[in-house]
Write an enzyme that holds these catalytic residues in place. Structure first.
Site, PDB file in Angstrom:
ATOM      1  N   HIS A 120       0.835  -1.205   0.000  1.00  0.00           N
ATOM      2  CA  HIS A 120       0.000   0.000   0.000  1.00  0.00           C
ATOM      3  C   HIS A 120       0.874   1.262   0.000  1.00  0.00           C
ATOM      4  O   HIS A 120       0.631   2.201  -0.773  1.00  0.00           O
ATOM      5  CB  HIS A 120      -0.899  -0.033   1.238  1.00  0.00           C
ATOM      6  CG  HIS A 120      -1.699   1.210   1.459  1.00  0.00           C
ATOM      7  ND1 HIS A 120      -3.023   1.319   1.099  1.00  0.00           N
ATOM      8  CD2 HIS A 120      -1.370   2.408   2.029  1.00  0.00           C
ATOM      9  CE1 HIS A 120      -3.471   2.522   1.423  1.00  0.00           C
ATOM     10  NE2 HIS A 120      -2.488   3.187   1.999  1.00  0.00           N
ATOM     11  N   GLU A 121       1.892   1.277   0.846  1.00  0.00           N
ATOM     12  CA  GLU A 121       2.769   2.454   0.928  1.00  0.00           C
ATOM     13  C   GLU A 121       3.614   2.612  -0.333  1.00  0.00           C
ATOM     14  O   GLU A 121       3.826   3.731  -0.819  1.00  0.00           O
ATOM     15  CB  GLU A 121       3.664   2.363   2.171  1.00  0.00           C
ATOM     16  CG  GLU A 121       2.916   2.273   3.492  1.00  0.00           C
ATOM     17  CD  GLU A 121       1.916   3.404   3.696  1.00  0.00           C
ATOM     18  OE1 GLU A 121       2.119   4.493   3.125  1.00  0.00           O
ATOM     19  OE2 GLU A 121       0.934   3.197   4.434  1.00  0.00           O
TER      20      GLU A 121
END
EC number: 3.4.24.-
Length: 293
Positions: free
Chosen positions: A144-145
């Site tokens: 996600h990051e």
């Protein structure tokens, strides 16, 4: 860099359109004749609107490290740190970006990514996240990051803030001038009066609130996009669904400073507060990954 050029060009184009519209309506001639130089005001608005946002973006990495106490992993001192570095390297290769710096900070379950450029970013995870989630779930959070970095979300969010700041500064002063001229002052007095200052102050608050809603909407949108990016990097949405479900029971954003909360993975509000929330509710994000939203 392309995003920076694009958003600067967009902002300049919007300001040009605003100038043309004001001219067609006759407002340009009226305001200029009564002492307001729109050209100078536009330049002033651009400088004020973007200076803080650009400086904030350029300082985001050192500020994030300082404010969270994040420790960048150079030489791994444990198997967990070695796994973190290997995982971020693998995911960043898949995303087509240079490997970000990887850091760990003490705090409740959370993670964030920041940096002015996608090839020199920072990805940080909390000790609470590492202790409370499985490796598959942590990998999904890292995905996600990394998706945030690959999408250029830090740059885009900052520049959108600059755009709306510019509008707030410009419109507040135009409205302040009009009200001051029409209500508080006589036409022979060309200097700004108390009505101008009070109106600008009130308008900046009101327009600033509206601008915050726009920025928060984009922030929520980018969270959905980063969740989907994690699913693509891992080849399945299930790890991200599990990670979000876990965060729904564990997450807390109290470990992140106020100015970095929008960069974390957790968050979300309901009711009227949801208009200003940087993150959508966990259940909406899970529904989006499952295709039921």
């Amino acid at each position: 860099m392309k995003r920076i050029v694009l958003f600067l060009a967009t902002n300049l184009a919007v300001m040009l359109v605003m100038s043309v519209v004001l001219s067609l309506l006759g407002a340009n001639r009226f305001l200029t004749a009564n002492g307001l130089d729109l050209g100078s005001l536009m330049v002033f608005s651009l400088v004020v609107g973007f200076t803080g946002s650009i400086i904030s973006l350029l300082m985001s990495k050192p500020m994030a490290k300082w404010s969270t106490g994040a420790r960048v992993i150079g030489t791994p001192s444990s198997s967990t740190e070695l796994w973190l570095l290997d995982t971020v390297k693998r995911l960043s290769d898949r995303a087509g970006i240079a490997m970000p710096e990887v850091a760990v900070y003490d705090g409740e379950p959370n993670a964030f990514a920041t940096g002015a450029f996608k090839n020199s970013a920072l990805v940080a995870v909390s000790t609470g996240l590492l202790q409370s989630m499985t490796k598959d779930e942590v990998e999904a959070v890292l995905g996600h990051e990394i998706a945030h970095v690959a999408n250029g979300d830090m740059v885009t969010l900052t520049l959108i803030q600059g755009v709306v700041n510019t509008f707030v500064v410009f419109l507040a002063r135009v409205v302040g001038f009009l009200i001051d001229k029409a209500v508080f002052r006589n036409n022979d007095d060309r200097g700004p009066g108390i009505g101008y200052m009070v109106t600008v102050f009130v308008c900046e608050i009101v327009f600033g609130i509206l601008a915050s809603i726009i920025v928060a909407w984009f922030s929520r949108y980018r969270e959905f996009r980063a969740d989907a990016g994690s699913a693509r990097l891992l080849g399945s949405p299930q790890p991200m669904v599990k990670a979000l479900a876990r965060l729904g029971g564990l997450s807390s954003d109290e470990s992140l400073p106020q100015n970095f909360k929008s960069f974390g993975i957790s968050g979300g509000s309901s009711g009227l507060a949801s208009l200003f929330a940087s993150h959508p509710p966990i259940e909406e994000r899970i529904a989006a990954l499952r295709g039921t939203r």
